[in-house]
Scaffold this active site. Structure first.
Site, PDB file in Angstrom:
ATOM      1  N   LEU A 199       0.847  -1.171   0.025  1.00 29.99           N
ATOM      2  CA  LEU A 199      -0.134  -0.005   0.194  1.00 29.99           C
ATOM      3  C   LEU A 199       0.824   1.370  -0.059  1.00 29.99           C
ATOM      4  CD1 LEU A 199      -2.649  -0.869   2.818  1.00 29.99           C
ATOM      5  CD2 LEU A 199      -2.940  -0.953   0.140  1.00 29.99           C
ATOM      6  N   ASP A 200       0.449   2.269  -0.601  1.00 30.99           N
ATOM      7  CA  ASP A 200       1.076   3.465  -0.377  1.00 30.99           C
ATOM      8  C   ASP A 200       1.575   4.108   0.711  1.00 30.99           C
ATOM      9  OD1 ASP A 200       1.298   3.527  -3.419  1.00 30.99           O
ATOM     10  OD2 ASP A 200      -0.493   5.345  -3.357  1.00 30.99           O
ATOM     11  N   LYS A 201       2.398   4.749   0.888  1.00 27.35           N
ATOM     12  CA  LYS A 201       2.671   5.240   2.501  1.00 27.35           C
ATOM     13  C   LYS A 201       1.390   5.811   3.170  1.00 27.35           C
ATOM     14  CE  LYS A 201       5.522   8.740   4.773  1.00 27.35           C
ATOM     15  NZ  LYS A 201       6.668   9.735   4.712  1.00 27.35           N
TER      16      LYS A 201
ATOM     17  N   THR B 245      -1.780   5.410   2.172  1.00 29.09           N
ATOM     18  CA  THR B 245      -2.813   4.879   2.095  1.00 29.09           C
ATOM     19  C   THR B 245      -3.106   3.850   3.515  1.00 29.09           C
ATOM     20  OG1 THR B 245      -2.985   4.940  -0.161  1.00 29.09           O
ATOM     21  CG2 THR B 245      -4.356   2.934   0.789  1.00 29.09           C
TER      22      THR B 245
ATOM     23  N   ASN C 159      -0.548   3.741  -8.269  1.00 26.33           N
ATOM     24  CA  ASN C 159      -1.583   4.883  -7.894  1.00 26.33           C
ATOM     25  C   ASN C 159      -2.545   4.965  -8.614  1.00 26.33           C
ATOM     26  OD1 ASN C 159       0.622   5.692  -6.234  1.00 26.33           O
ATOM     27  ND2 ASN C 159       1.322   7.309  -7.583  1.00 26.33           N
TER      28      ASN C 159
END
Length: 294
Positions: A142-144, A146, A238
């Protein structure tokens, strides 16, 4: 300073792969670095360079040249985690927004990898637990910024199986997203290819990109924002953020793709379903909408 480390294979390590044997013997160093050394011929078995998957026998002599630096070392850290489920093969966590999953060149500490490495291998006062060192296997990311559910493998077999399930698209992931403005449609499918601008190091919607598909349905309309239930059909980098911005409704807190200032990026992986690596159990995990979305 380069140091040569020597190990003799004991009965407990018979038939182990060379890379897994080295990972377990040299726990402070990253898997990526150790695997690189084996591939580059810096690891010898009975005086001969071998590949990563060679099986070891009792009495084999393993030698490896290593250089310990801050860049290739792991940094186990006692960081609180919200653990949803755990057994001998997997661990499911609810990752906090703002936590990087894996170390980068610029960020070595404070990551999910550091926290899990500590949790699985050290006690509350920092003493190493008895038994074999557990190296986690990241199945997805997961993105930082998120938050949400992630499953992590605790052994190579579970990691291999779960990665195959991801590739075969038999893992179900859904997200909550709070986006700008009011969306009129009750549900919608967004199809827009995503590619990377190598010069700017930036992901974007581009005709030259790879196909990407996102589905959503409206859960709630607020005064100036819409809460969406989102399902990824493809898994591009993304993707949700880019697709929401593409239809004119960027995610709140997304300062890269046009969302207005907010206390956080309002994107949360709320549902995660998959087959347990044992092949006998369908696992379903669901979390609530994060309180800080409001």
């Amino acid at each position: 300073m380069i140091e040569t480390m020597t190990f003799q294979v004991e009965e407990s390590s018979q038939n182990s792969r060379l890379d897994e044997f080295i990972f377990n013997k040299i726990t402070p160093l990253s898997r990526m670095y150790l695997r690189y050394l084996i591939v580059e011929g810096k690891c010898l078995v009975n005086g001969v360079s071998q590949n990563t998957g060679v099986k070891l026998k009792i009495g084999d002599l393993v030698e490896i040249e290593v250089e310990v630096t801050d860049q290739n070392s792991m940094h186990p850290e006692n960081i609180p985690l919200e653990i949803i489920f755990e057994d001998e093969e997997i661990i499911v966590i609810n990752k906090a927004a703002g936590m990087l999953v894996h170390p980068t060149k610029g960020v070595r500490k404070g990551t999910l990898l550091s926290a899990l490495t500590y949790y699985l291998n050290f006690d509350s006062v920092g003493n190493r637990k008895a038994g074999e060192f557990i190296r986690i296997g990241l199945v997805h990311r997961l993105d930082k910024n998120t938050s949400g559910l992630m499953v992590i493998a605790k052994n190579p077999r579970a990691h291999k199986i779960l990665c195959k399930h991801i590739q075969r698209k038999i893992v179900e992931k859904k997200y909550f997203a709070l986006v700008e403005g009011l969306i009129e449609e009750e549900e919608k499918t967004i199809e827009a290819p995503i590619g990377r601008d190598e010069e700017k190091r930036y992901w974007q919607i581009t005709d030259e990109g790879k196909s990407a598909e996102t589905r959503f349905r409206v859960m709630e309309r607020r005064d100036d924002a819409t809460l969406l239930d989102i399902e990824l059909i493809t898994g591009r980098t993304n993707q949700i953020r880019l697709h929401c911005a593409h239809i004119g409704h960027p995610i709140l807190g997304d300062d890269i793709y046009g969302g207005r200032d907010f206390t956080r990026l309002c994107l949360h992986a709320y549902r995660l379903c998959f087959w347990h690596p044992n092949g006998k159990q369908w696992m379903e995990f669901v979390t609530e909408i994060p309180a800080d979305f409001t």
